[in-house]
Motif scaffolding. Sequence first.
Motif, PDB file in Angstrom:
ATOM      1  N   PHE A  34      22.045   3.637  -1.166  1.00 54.01           N
ATOM      2  CA  PHE A  34      20.707   3.929  -0.657  1.00 54.01           C
ATOM      3  C   PHE A  34      19.980   4.718  -1.738  1.00 54.01           C
ATOM      4  O   PHE A  34      20.440   5.771  -2.167  1.00 54.01           O
ATOM      5  CB  PHE A  34      20.786   4.735   0.644  1.00 54.01           C
ATOM      6  CG  PHE A  34      19.444   5.031   1.236  1.00 54.01           C
ATOM      7  CD1 PHE A  34      18.732   4.045   1.911  1.00 54.01           C
ATOM      8  CD2 PHE A  34      18.873   6.286   1.103  1.00 54.01           C
ATOM      9  CE1 PHE A  34      17.486   4.306   2.446  1.00 54.01           C
ATOM     10  CE2 PHE A  34      17.631   6.564   1.638  1.00 54.01           C
ATOM     11  CZ  PHE A  34      16.934   5.570   2.317  1.00 54.01           C
ATOM     12  N   SER A  35      18.849   4.180  -2.201  1.00 51.70           N
ATOM     13  CA  SER A  35      18.097   4.845  -3.256  1.00 51.70           C
ATOM     14  C   SER A  35      16.625   4.495  -3.117  1.00 51.70           C
ATOM     15  O   SER A  35      16.287   3.344  -2.828  1.00 51.70           O
ATOM     16  CB  SER A  35      18.616   4.386  -4.633  1.00 51.70           C
ATOM     17  OG  SER A  35      17.936   5.059  -5.663  1.00 51.70           O
ATOM     18  N   ASP A  36      15.774   5.456  -3.317  1.00 49.72           N
ATOM     19  CA  ASP A  36      14.323   5.252  -3.302  1.00 49.72           C
ATOM     20  C   ASP A  36      13.852   4.568  -2.010  1.00 49.72           C
ATOM     21  O   ASP A  36      12.975   3.710  -2.033  1.00 49.72           O
ATOM     22  CB  ASP A  36      13.898   4.458  -4.540  1.00 49.72           C
ATOM     23  CG  ASP A  36      12.400   4.566  -4.808  1.00 49.72           C
ATOM     24  OD1 ASP A  36      11.779   5.563  -4.385  1.00 49.72           O
ATOM     25  OD2 ASP A  36      11.837   3.643  -5.430  1.00 49.72           O
ATOM     26  N   GLY A  37      14.489   4.912  -0.900  1.00 48.05           N
ATOM     27  CA  GLY A  37      14.091   4.363   0.393  1.00 48.05           C
ATOM     28  C   GLY A  37      14.567   2.952   0.671  1.00 48.05           C
ATOM     29  O   GLY A  37      14.162   2.343   1.657  1.00 48.05           O
ATOM     30  N   ILE A 109      17.244  -1.532 -13.045  1.00 48.18           N
ATOM     31  CA  ILE A 109      15.922  -1.833 -12.470  1.00 48.18           C
ATOM     32  C   ILE A 109      14.829  -1.543 -13.492  1.00 48.18           C
ATOM     33  O   ILE A 109      13.892  -2.333 -13.654  1.00 48.18           O
ATOM     34  CB  ILE A 109      15.699  -1.073 -11.146  1.00 48.18           C
ATOM     35  CG1 ILE A 109      16.653  -1.608 -10.072  1.00 48.18           C
ATOM     36  CG2 ILE A 109      14.247  -1.185 -10.690  1.00 48.18           C
ATOM     37  CD1 ILE A 109      16.709  -0.768  -8.799  1.00 48.18           C
ATOM     38  N   ARG A 110      14.942  -0.436 -14.226  1.00 54.37           N
ATOM     39  CA  ARG A 110      13.966  -0.127 -15.287  1.00 54.37           C
ATOM     40  C   ARG A 110      13.997  -1.201 -16.378  1.00 54.37           C
ATOM     41  O   ARG A 110      12.962  -1.638 -16.867  1.00 54.37           O
ATOM     42  CB  ARG A 110      14.231   1.251 -15.893  1.00 54.37           C
ATOM     43  CG  ARG A 110      13.771   2.402 -15.013  1.00 54.37           C
ATOM     44  CD  ARG A 110      13.795   3.730 -15.740  1.00 54.37           C
ATOM     45  NE  ARG A 110      15.084   4.083 -16.313  1.00 54.37           N
ATOM     46  CZ  ARG A 110      16.056   4.709 -15.659  1.00 54.37           C
ATOM     47  NH1 ARG A 110      15.910   5.069 -14.391  1.00 54.37           N
ATOM     48  NH2 ARG A 110      17.189   4.992 -16.268  1.00 54.37           N
ATOM     49  N   HIS A 137      10.448  -8.368  -5.434  1.00 55.51           N
ATOM     50  CA  HIS A 137       9.321  -7.664  -6.065  1.00 55.51           C
ATOM     51  C   HIS A 137       8.521  -6.858  -5.047  1.00 55.51           C
ATOM     52  O   HIS A 137       8.107  -5.735  -5.343  1.00 55.51           O
ATOM     53  CB  HIS A 137       8.410  -8.649  -6.790  1.00 55.51           C
ATOM     54  CG  HIS A 137       8.972  -9.105  -8.089  1.00 55.51           C
ATOM     55  ND1 HIS A 137       8.223  -9.761  -9.032  1.00 55.51           N
ATOM     56  CD2 HIS A 137      10.228  -9.004  -8.620  1.00 55.51           C
ATOM     57  CE1 HIS A 137       8.984 -10.037 -10.086  1.00 55.51           C
ATOM     58  NE2 HIS A 137      10.200  -9.601  -9.851  1.00 55.51           N
ATOM     59  N   GLN A 138       8.317  -7.392  -3.874  1.00 56.37           N
ATOM     60  CA  GLN A 138       7.546  -6.659  -2.861  1.00 56.37           C
ATOM     61  C   GLN A 138       8.253  -5.355  -2.489  1.00 56.37           C
ATOM     62  O   GLN A 138       7.631  -4.290  -2.469  1.00 56.37           O
ATOM     63  CB  GLN A 138       7.350  -7.523  -1.611  1.00 56.37           C
ATOM     64  CG  GLN A 138       6.500  -6.838  -0.559  1.00 56.37           C
ATOM     65  CD  GLN A 138       6.228  -7.747   0.636  1.00 56.37           C
ATOM     66  OE1 GLN A 138       6.580  -8.920   0.642  1.00 56.37           O
ATOM     67  NE2 GLN A 138       5.595  -7.202   1.642  1.00 56.37           N
ATOM     68  N   GLU A 139       9.540  -5.413  -2.232  1.00 56.68           N
ATOM     69  CA  GLU A 139      10.299  -4.211  -1.860  1.00 56.68           C
ATOM     70  C   GLU A 139      10.327  -3.191  -3.003  1.00 56.68           C
ATOM     71  O   GLU A 139      10.312  -1.984  -2.763  1.00 56.68           O
ATOM     72  CB  GLU A 139      11.741  -4.580  -1.472  1.00 56.68           C
ATOM     73  CG  GLU A 139      11.844  -5.386  -0.213  1.00 56.68           C
ATOM     74  CD  GLU A 139      11.700  -6.902  -0.415  1.00 56.68           C
ATOM     75  OE1 GLU A 139      12.048  -7.648   0.508  1.00 56.68           O
ATOM     76  OE2 GLU A 139      11.230  -7.337  -1.488  1.00 56.68           O
ATOM     77  N   LEU A 140      10.377  -3.689  -4.238  1.00 58.30           N
ATOM     78  CA  LEU A 140      10.416  -2.811  -5.410  1.00 58.30           C
ATOM     79  C   LEU A 140       9.026  -2.370  -5.867  1.00 58.30           C
ATOM     80  O   LEU A 140       8.897  -1.666  -6.863  1.00 58.30           O
ATOM     81  CB  LEU A 140      11.129  -3.527  -6.569  1.00 58.30           C
ATOM     82  CG  LEU A 140      12.618  -3.780  -6.359  1.00 58.30           C
ATOM     83  CD1 LEU A 140      13.137  -4.747  -7.410  1.00 58.30           C
ATOM     84  CD2 LEU A 140      13.393  -2.472  -6.380  1.00 58.30           C
ATOM     85  N   ARG A 141       7.986  -2.820  -5.135  1.00 61.97           N
ATOM     86  CA  ARG A 141       6.601  -2.492  -5.443  1.00 61.97           C
ATOM     87  C   ARG A 141       6.236  -2.915  -6.874  1.00 61.97           C
ATOM     88  O   ARG A 141       5.608  -2.186  -7.624  1.00 61.97           O
ATOM     89  CB  ARG A 141       6.328  -1.009  -5.206  1.00 61.97           C
ATOM     90  CG  ARG A 141       6.451  -0.626  -3.732  1.00 61.97           C
ATOM     91  CD  ARG A 141       6.249   0.835  -3.459  1.00 61.97           C
ATOM     92  NE  ARG A 141       7.243   1.743  -3.989  1.00 61.97           N
ATOM     93  CZ  ARG A 141       8.460   1.942  -3.483  1.00 61.97           C
ATOM     94  NH1 ARG A 141       8.840   1.283  -2.431  1.00 61.97           N
ATOM     95  NH2 ARG A 141       9.286   2.801  -4.019  1.00 61.97           N
ATOM     96  N   ILE A 142       6.670  -4.141  -7.211  1.00 60.58           N
ATOM     97  CA  ILE A 142       6.330  -4.724  -8.499  1.00 60.58           C
ATOM     98  C   ILE A 142       5.168  -5.673  -8.264  1.00 60.58           C
ATOM     99  O   ILE A 142       5.273  -6.610  -7.473  1.00 60.58           O
ATOM    100  CB  ILE A 142       7.530  -5.508  -9.099  1.00 60.58           C
ATOM    101  CG1 ILE A 142       8.674  -4.551  -9.412  1.00 60.58           C
ATOM    102  CG2 ILE A 142       7.090  -6.271 -10.344  1.00 60.58           C
ATOM    103  CD1 ILE A 142       9.965  -5.239  -9.827  1.00 60.58           C
ATOM    104  N   LYS A 148      -1.790  -9.984  -7.548  1.00 57.19           N
ATOM    105  CA  LYS A 148      -2.939  -9.139  -7.894  1.00 57.19           C
ATOM    106  C   LYS A 148      -4.181  -9.698  -7.233  1.00 57.19           C
ATOM    107  O   LYS A 148      -4.404 -10.892  -7.176  1.00 57.19           O
ATOM    108  CB  LYS A 148      -3.144  -9.100  -9.415  1.00 57.19           C
ATOM    109  CG  LYS A 148      -2.095  -8.304 -10.131  1.00 57.19           C
ATOM    110  CD  LYS A 148      -2.366  -8.282 -11.616  1.00 57.19           C
ATOM    111  CE  LYS A 148      -1.279  -7.489 -12.342  1.00 57.19           C
ATOM    112  NZ  LYS A 148      -1.481  -7.501 -13.780  1.00 57.19           N
ATOM    113  N   SER A 149      -5.032  -8.819  -6.712  1.00 55.88           N
ATOM    114  CA  SER A 149      -6.299  -9.269  -6.115  1.00 55.88           C
ATOM    115  C   SER A 149      -7.410  -8.324  -6.491  1.00 55.88           C
ATOM    116  O   SER A 149      -7.288  -7.179  -6.515  1.00 55.88           O
ATOM    117  CB  SER A 149      -6.245  -9.295  -4.613  1.00 55.88           C
ATOM    118  OG  SER A 149      -5.056  -9.756  -4.099  1.00 55.88           O
TER     119      SER A 149
END
Length: 149
Positions: A34-37, A109-110, A137-142, A148-149
């Motif tokens: 468990f990391s970063d939520g 991840i980085r 990508h959505q979960e990782l906020r990438i 993009k919008s």
Amino acid sequence: MQLKFLSDEFFADYAHCSEMEQKALRPYGVLLIFSDGLDFAIPFRSNIKHNFVFWTDRENGCGLDYSKTVIVDTQRHIRHDRKPVIRKTEFKALLRQDAKIEAGLLRYIRTYKKALAAPNNPRSQNILAFSTLKYFHQELRIETEEHKS
């Protein structure tokens, strides 16, 4: 340290994801972090030929493969009825290594995000082609071009 199997529901949800191991008759053993939520499931693999790994048996190419890490919903995507059994030597290699394993995952991840920023680099292409993070990508906020919008 939580050793678990991924559920049939996980495989049904991600059947379209070609980089994920899809072996119906062979359970997919993972270590949950468990990391970063987020709940990350890092698979145990053998015959690993790259360095994005926490080695549990380097001589035999066995370890936790960061490049095949997935993000799970622990209620739906984890089997709660049985747990994996791993070799004693591998279990010993994991004992009290949670912080080191998590640091290795975050480093991977980085590395993946840097590869996304330079997709034409040959090393980046290799990372991007084989990583399972591309499905999260959505979960990782990438933010990718198509989002993009």
